[in-house]
Design an enzyme around this catalytic site. Structure first.
Site, short mmCIF file in Angstrom:
data_model
loop_
_atom_site.label_atom_id
_atom_site.label_comp_id
_atom_site.label_asym_id
_atom_site.label_seq_id
_atom_site.Cartn_x
_atom_site.Cartn_y
_atom_site.Cartn_z
N HIS A 1 40.49 80.49 5.22
CA HIS A 1 39.30 80.57 5.80
C HIS A 1 39.78 80.72 7.31
CE1 HIS A 1 35.59 80.61 3.13
NE2 HIS A 1 35.92 79.62 3.50
N ALA A 2 39.45 82.33 8.02
CA ALA A 2 39.80 82.63 9.59
C ALA A 2 41.57 82.61 9.34
CB ALA A 2 39.22 81.83 10.12
#
Length: 91
Positions: free
Chosen positions: A15-16
């Protein structure tokens, strides 16, 4: 075609920032690169697209499969597996 499975060990999964690092590295190769969670093999994402990679919802302790097909497929898969195994600098 080359493919390998690897366990995602970093706390935030793909994620991110780790997802962005994964996509940026995949984008450096000419091969067609795909990624999916082994428990959802019918939901495959283009590893060069942050939107598709994030849509997989890959979390810590998830095993993924990375596959590549093309002129630099071996180098691509090996580099991406090493990145995942490194924990994206979070470990």
């Amino acid at each position: 075609m080359i493919k390998r499975q690897v366990l995602v060990k970093n706390p935030s999964g793909l994620h991110a920032r780790p997802g962005s690092d994964f996509v940026n590295l995949a984008s450096k190769f000419n091969s067609n690169i795909k990624v999916f969670k082994i428990d959802q093999p019918n939901k495959v994402a283009n590893a060069k697209s942050i939107i598709f990679v994030l849509s997989l919802g890959i979390k810590r302790d998830t095993t993924i499969e990375i596959s590549a097909e093309g002129v630099d497929e071996e180098r691509a898969v090996e580099a991406l597996v090493q990145l995942v195994e490194s924990g994206f600098g979070e470990l």
